[in-house]
Design an enzyme around this catalytic site. Sequence first.
Site, short mmCIF file in Angstrom:
data_model
loop_
_atom_site.label_atom_id
_atom_site.label_comp_id
_atom_site.label_asym_id
_atom_site.label_seq_id
_atom_site.Cartn_x
_atom_site.Cartn_y
_atom_site.Cartn_z
N LYS A 13 -0.25 1.24 10.54
CA LYS A 13 0.48 1.49 11.78
C LYS A 13 0.72 0.11 12.31
O LYS A 13 1.85 -0.25 12.80
CB LYS A 13 -0.21 2.39 12.90
CG LYS A 13 -0.51 3.59 12.32
CD LYS A 13 -1.08 4.47 13.39
CE LYS A 13 -2.47 4.12 13.61
NZ LYS A 13 -3.73 4.05 12.46
N ARG A 88 -3.28 10.20 20.81
CA ARG A 88 -4.36 10.28 19.67
C ARG A 88 -4.86 11.93 19.64
O ARG A 88 -5.35 12.33 18.71
CB ARG A 88 -5.55 9.67 20.18
CG ARG A 88 -6.25 8.93 19.23
CD ARG A 88 -5.61 8.19 18.21
NE ARG A 88 -6.62 7.33 17.59
CZ ARG A 88 -6.75 6.03 17.44
NH1 ARG A 88 -5.53 5.32 17.93
NH2 ARG A 88 -7.47 5.38 16.74
N ARG A 127 -10.23 -5.55 6.00
CA ARG A 127 -9.35 -6.00 6.94
C ARG A 127 -10.10 -7.37 7.71
O ARG A 127 -11.10 -7.27 8.12
CB ARG A 127 -8.93 -5.01 7.75
CG ARG A 127 -8.34 -5.43 9.02
CD ARG A 127 -7.57 -4.71 10.03
NE ARG A 127 -8.56 -3.44 10.42
CZ ARG A 127 -8.13 -2.53 11.04
NH1 ARG A 127 -6.82 -1.92 11.23
NH2 ARG A 127 -9.03 -1.48 11.47
N ARG A 160 -13.19 -6.57 12.70
CA ARG A 160 -13.47 -5.64 13.76
C ARG A 160 -14.88 -4.89 13.60
O ARG A 160 -15.25 -4.40 12.69
CB ARG A 160 -12.38 -4.37 13.87
CG ARG A 160 -11.18 -4.70 14.60
CD ARG A 160 -10.21 -3.63 14.34
NE ARG A 160 -10.28 -2.44 14.80
CZ ARG A 160 -9.32 -1.49 14.88
NH1 ARG A 160 -7.96 -1.86 14.47
NH2 ARG A 160 -9.78 -0.29 14.68
N ARG A 171 -14.31 7.80 12.11
CA ARG A 171 -12.98 7.72 12.58
C ARG A 171 -11.89 8.64 12.02
O ARG A 171 -11.00 9.19 12.36
CB ARG A 171 -12.55 6.11 12.47
CG ARG A 171 -13.10 5.16 13.74
CD ARG A 171 -13.08 3.93 13.16
NE ARG A 171 -11.73 3.38 13.13
CZ ARG A 171 -11.55 2.26 12.30
NH1 ARG A 171 -12.40 1.51 11.70
NH2 ARG A 171 -10.03 1.72 12.36
P1 AP5 Z 1 -3.40 -1.67 9.77
O1 AP5 Z 1 -2.10 -1.98 9.87
O2 AP5 Z 1 -4.54 -2.57 10.41
O3 AP5 Z 1 -3.99 -0.12 9.93
P2 AP5 Z 1 -3.68 0.76 11.27
O4 AP5 Z 1 -3.01 1.85 10.82
O5 AP5 Z 1 -3.20 -0.31 12.27
O6 AP5 Z 1 -5.21 1.21 11.34
P3 AP5 Z 1 -6.20 0.94 12.55
O7 AP5 Z 1 -7.76 0.83 11.90
O8 AP5 Z 1 -5.92 -0.32 13.70
O9 AP5 Z 1 -6.14 2.32 13.07
P4 AP5 Z 1 -7.16 3.18 14.08
O10 AP5 Z 1 -6.22 4.23 14.56
O11 AP5 Z 1 -8.30 3.41 13.61
O12 AP5 Z 1 -7.21 1.94 15.16
P5 AP5 Z 1 -7.00 1.70 16.91
O13 AP5 Z 1 -7.26 0.35 16.90
O14 AP5 Z 1 -5.72 2.43 17.13
O15 AP5 Z 1 -3.87 -1.93 8.28
C1 AP5 Z 1 -5.25 -1.79 7.72
C2 AP5 Z 1 -5.67 -2.95 6.70
O16 AP5 Z 1 -4.75 -2.33 5.51
C3 AP5 Z 1 -5.15 -4.31 6.93
O17 AP5 Z 1 -6.27 -5.17 6.32
C4 AP5 Z 1 -3.81 -4.57 6.20
O18 AP5 Z 1 -3.46 -5.74 5.81
C5 AP5 Z 1 -4.08 -3.51 5.14
N1 AP5 Z 1 -2.74 -3.06 4.51
C6 AP5 Z 1 -1.69 -2.51 5.58
N2 AP5 Z 1 -0.78 -1.99 4.65
C7 AP5 Z 1 -1.19 -2.06 3.30
C8 AP5 Z 1 -0.54 -1.67 2.22
N3 AP5 Z 1 0.56 -1.20 2.11
N4 AP5 Z 1 -1.20 -1.90 1.16
C9 AP5 Z 1 -2.49 -2.31 1.19
N5 AP5 Z 1 -3.09 -2.64 2.17
C10 AP5 Z 1 -2.43 -2.49 3.46
O19 AP5 Z 1 -8.11 2.42 17.61
C11 AP5 Z 1 -9.64 1.81 17.51
C12 AP5 Z 1 -10.45 2.64 18.60
O20 AP5 Z 1 -10.12 2.61 19.66
C13 AP5 Z 1 -10.49 4.23 18.02
O21 AP5 Z 1 -11.34 4.54 17.23
C14 AP5 Z 1 -10.77 4.81 19.42
O22 AP5 Z 1 -12.17 4.74 19.80
C15 AP5 Z 1 -10.01 3.63 20.61
N6 AP5 Z 1 -8.79 4.20 20.79
C16 AP5 Z 1 -7.60 3.71 20.34
N7 AP5 Z 1 -6.33 4.36 20.97
C17 AP5 Z 1 -7.00 5.39 21.60
C18 AP5 Z 1 -6.67 6.48 22.19
N8 AP5 Z 1 -5.08 6.67 22.32
N9 AP5 Z 1 -7.17 7.62 22.61
C19 AP5 Z 1 -8.52 7.45 22.60
N10 AP5 Z 1 -9.26 6.37 21.84
C20 AP5 Z 1 -8.55 5.23 21.57
MG MG Z 2 -4.06 -0.55 14.04
#
Ligand code: AP5
Ligand code: MG
Length: 215
Positions: A13, A88, A127, A160, A171
């Site tokens: 994402k 979420r 990552r 992270r 997660r």
């Molecule tokens: P990346 O693009 O970073 O993936 P992502 O989908 O953004 O994954 P996240 O881990 O950021 O999602 P998340 O939902 O767990 O975290 P968030 O920060 O929202 O890519 C990942 C890796 O893969 C990278 O190394 C990239 O280079 C690689 N990659 C990308 N595309 C690729 C491809 N095609 N092929 C190979 N490799 C590839 O949330 C974190 C925490 O915050 C949550 O757990 C929760 O505690 C809290 N939180 C956030 N939002 C909320 C909410 N709305 N409500 C409640 N809690 C929340």
């Molecule tokens: Mg992300």
Amino acid sequence: MRIVLLGAPGAGKGTQAKKLVEKYGIPQVSTGDLLRAAVAAGTTLGKEAKAVMDKGELVPDSIVLGMMEERMKQDDMKKGYILDGFPRNTKQAEALDAMLAKLNMPLTAALSVDVPFEDLMKRLTGRRTCKSCGQMYNVYFSPSKAEGTCDKCGAALFQRDDDKEETIKKRLEVYSASTAPLIDYYKGKGILKSVSGTGGIDSIFGEVCAQLGLK
Ligand code: AP5
Ligand code: MG
């Protein structure tokens, strides 16, 4: 473009959102990034959020919704927005709909980035992110040229705190239980699109643009 990006942790994402920002100049709003900024700043909210994030659970809706209400009112949102990691769960999705109706800027699409669960662990443990510009790398799939240093700006890369195997497992469970049902929520509203998130980042981006009807 007023969109929500859906997808499991590690689906890409953030990676695809950054490409949309670069090409179309529409702001990306990532609740994860906003929460990590609060953690880094050491605010009360940040301290509360960190304990939950380190367990791989969702931060309480009240905190996230308050944060989003402030963010959505800012002027740059008028150009459009890319919501990454929000909503979420169904409660957040309903609150978002109400918020957007009031601001008269409803969603145009919810785009789901689909990746098989077995690919996600390596993406997340591998990552690395730039401390300064936020550029993402992966030690397995797309490493920086010099280990630990950003190719774009030369700053240090970090891992992270929640990208540890045990936390990732949690997660993924939370995603299945709370967030995956949003796929049906947006299907029901007739605005769901989806792309496969497997393959090269640029070719996925081509598909993202095609699904969103962008040139
Ligand atoms: P990346 O693009 O970073 O993936 P992502 O989908 O953004 O994954 P996240 O881990 O950021 O999602 P998340 O939902 O767990 O975290 P968030 O920060 O929202 O890519 C990942 C890796 O893969 C990278 O190394 C990239 O280079 C690689 N990659 C990308 N595309 C690729 C491809 N095609 N092929 C190979 N490799 C590839 O949330 C974190 C925490 O915050 C949550 O757990 C929760 O505690 C809290 N939180 C956030 N939002 C909320 C909410 N709305 N409500 C409640 N809690 C929340
Ligand atoms: Mg992300």
